[in-house]
Design an enzyme around this catalytic site. Structure first.
Site, PDB file in Angstrom:
ATOM      1  N   PHE A 274      36.615  44.482  42.424  1.00  0.00           N
ATOM      2  CA  PHE A 274      37.585  43.397  42.445  1.00  0.00           C
ATOM      3  C   PHE A 274      38.993  43.921  42.239  1.00  0.00           C
ATOM      4  CE2 PHE A 274      33.624  41.596  40.937  1.00  0.00           C
ATOM      5  CZ  PHE A 274      33.545  40.341  41.531  1.00  0.00           C
ATOM      6  N   ASP A 275      39.941  43.276  42.876  1.00  0.00           N
ATOM      7  CA  ASP A 275      41.321  43.347  42.435  1.00  0.00           C
ATOM      8  C   ASP A 275      41.400  42.484  41.170  1.00  0.00           C
ATOM      9  OD1 ASP A 275      44.164  43.759  42.535  1.00  0.00           O
ATOM     10  OD2 ASP A 275      44.338  41.727  43.327  1.00  0.00           O
ATOM     11  N   LEU A 276      42.459  42.616  40.388  1.00  0.00           N
ATOM     12  CA  LEU A 276      42.573  41.803  39.172  1.00  0.00           C
ATOM     13  C   LEU A 276      43.481  40.592  39.376  1.00  0.00           C
ATOM     14  CD1 LEU A 276      41.850  41.590  36.093  1.00  0.00           C
ATOM     15  CD2 LEU A 276      44.125  42.580  35.705  1.00  0.00           C
TER      16      LEU A 276
END
Length: 489
Positions: A274-276
């Site tokens: 995931f990106d944050l």
């Protein structure tokens, strides 16, 4: 030294000769190698693995092709076995080379823990290019010809083909040419049509090659008069039919079902990365406030528009501030931005619905989970801890871990490496076009997290593999029987 001493030799230096046959074989192999490496780079592979593979595979393929030929033409070599080593005279059977190289490849890639079926998809169609070029070596050697034909047959052919096909006092059908052209056509169809519109799973491009080349070779062998024989049968036709059968059964998925638990047919659960910001944690208000605060000090007369603020989501801080400030001020400005961002972190951030539920499901069901962000790792950790998400994450890749930030895929590949997970099966979820681009640049399965309708079109323009509007849609997505890579690349 003599250049072109005869029709079959390019260069002669004493007893050493370089023949057209050897040159064309090598040229075909090198072009196939180049095309395969180009594809593998797009899929995020380090080329040294494949440079080593091709270094060994080429001579192994030649040896296999020679052994195959000698077995079925033993009478020619029985009286003088040393002639077995005179490969410059011709006498290489393509089927033998493919069998030997494939067996070596299965062993090699298994030991390298690389998905064998995916690698075969990258390599096998390009063998058609090598074969198409290599057949002109047969033309030079006056091999791979067909039945006797009249001189009128060559009325519309170039004279150099007509002259070279005059063999043993008769004109022969140029079956080498038919096969060469059919191989080129097959490469175009598989690479540019079947890959885009027909392929459904890993291995299908390899199976398409076996089906196409098997059918072509069966047809060509029906015309050839210098074929290898096994009793009353043309050996190449028997092997070609076996290839067609394997190809068709493979495309239909028979082998996937029969050998699902055996490499290279087994399937691995994908790593889910995931990106944050904007994906697991809603930090837009915090980011906007931090930029406004920073610009208020360093560029007080500049009022940031909504469009400008939106453009700051995704790129690195350095890249953003370099557009507005002198280079010698950028590090100071970044430090000022981060100090405000950290101090007011919990005041502004919010959790996206279903974030914890989704990560909990992935963790409990054996999926490797990671976060890859352009932010520094401590700030990523702070965001995860704020909503008790950190216990579900196995690895965090931050700005300080990589040399090239997104849209470069370095962070995604590094996360897979730290997870000890093959990057052939990886999902990357992000809310920014640079996230999708980074995933596509290593051939991964990109998922666009579209939580803001105003930004959805920018995500769609990157052509992600899937779009979700709620994080818990991932729970059903990972259950699909799917190829966890981008099969459009």
């Amino acid at each position: 030294m003599e250049l072109f001493p005869n029709a079959k030799v390019i260069l002669s230096i004493g007893s050493i000769t370089i023949t057209w046959y050897a040159f064309l074989m090598l040229a075909g192999a090198l072009i196939a190698y180049y095309l395969s490496i180009k594809t593998l780079k797009k899929w995020g592979y380090q080329t040294d693995i494949f440079e080593d593979f091709f270094y060994y595979m080429f001579p192994i393929g030649i040896i296999g092709a020679r052994i195959y030929y000698v077995i079925f033409e033993w009478e020619m070599y029985a009286a003088n076995p040393m002639r077995i080593f005179y490969i410059w005279e011709g006498g290489l059977a393509i089927h033998g080379g493919i069998i030997a190289a494939t067996l070596f490849g299965l062993w090699y890639f298994r030991n390298k823990a690389v998905d064998g079926m995916r690698i075969m998809d990258a390599i096998f169609p390009n063998i058609l290019i090598a074969q198409a070029i290599g057949r002109w070596g047969n033309f030079i050697n006056q091999e791979a010809y067909g039945r006797i034909v009249s001189e009128e047959y060559y009325h519309y052919f170039p004279s150099f083909i007509k002259d070279q096909m005059y063999i043993g006092g008769s004109y022969r059908e140029p079956t080498f040419l038919f096969e060469s052209l059919a191989n080129l056509l097959g490469w175009v169809i598989i690479r540019f049509l079947y890959q885009k519109y027909g392929r459904r799973k890993r291995g299908d491009l390899m199976y398409a090659y076996l089906s196409w080349y098997g059918a072509v070779r069966f047809w060509i062998e029906s015309m050839r008069s210098d074929a290898l024989m096994l009793g009353e049968l043309k050996m190449a036709q028997v092997v070609s039919l076996i290839g067609v059968a394997i190809g068709i059964l493979g495309i239909l998925g028979v082998f996937d079902k029969l050998f699902a638990r055996i490499w290279p047919f087994r399937r691995e659960k994908p790593a889910v990365l995931f990106d944050l910001d904007g994906t697991l944690v809603d930090t837009k208000d915090l980011i906007y406030a931090s930029f406004r605060h920073t610009f208020h000090k360093y560029m007080p007369d500049h009022v940031l528009s909504e469009e400008e603020l939106s453009s700051f989501l995704g790129p690195t801080l350095k890249g953003t501030f370099q557009q507005y400030f002198k280079e010698d001020l950028v590090d100071e400005i970044i430090a000022y931005y981060r100090a405000f961002n950290r101090e007011h972190h919990n005041e502004y951030i919010k959790s996206f619905p279903h974030a914890r539920e989704t990560l909990k499901y992935l963790k409990e069901n054996g999926y490797a989970v990671g976060v890859v962000s352009n932010k520094i790792k401590s700030m990523v950790q702070l965001g995860l801890e704020a909503f008790a998400l950190d216990s579900y994450v196995d690895v965090i890749i931050g700005a300080e871990d990589i040399e090239h930030p997104k849209p470069d895929p370095e962070g995604i590949l590094l996360a897979c490496q730290k997870l000890l997970h093959n990057h052939d099966d990886v999902i990357y979820v992000g809310d920014n076009p640079s996230d999708i681009e980074a995933c596509k640049r290593m051939g991964g399965f990109s998922v666009a997290a579209s939580f803001d309708p105003n930004r959805e079109q920018a995500l769609l323009d990157q052509k992600p593999c899937r779009v979700i509007h709620q994080l818990n849609e991932l729970i059903e997505l990972v259950k699909e029987d799917c190829e966890w890579s981008d099969n459009t690349i």
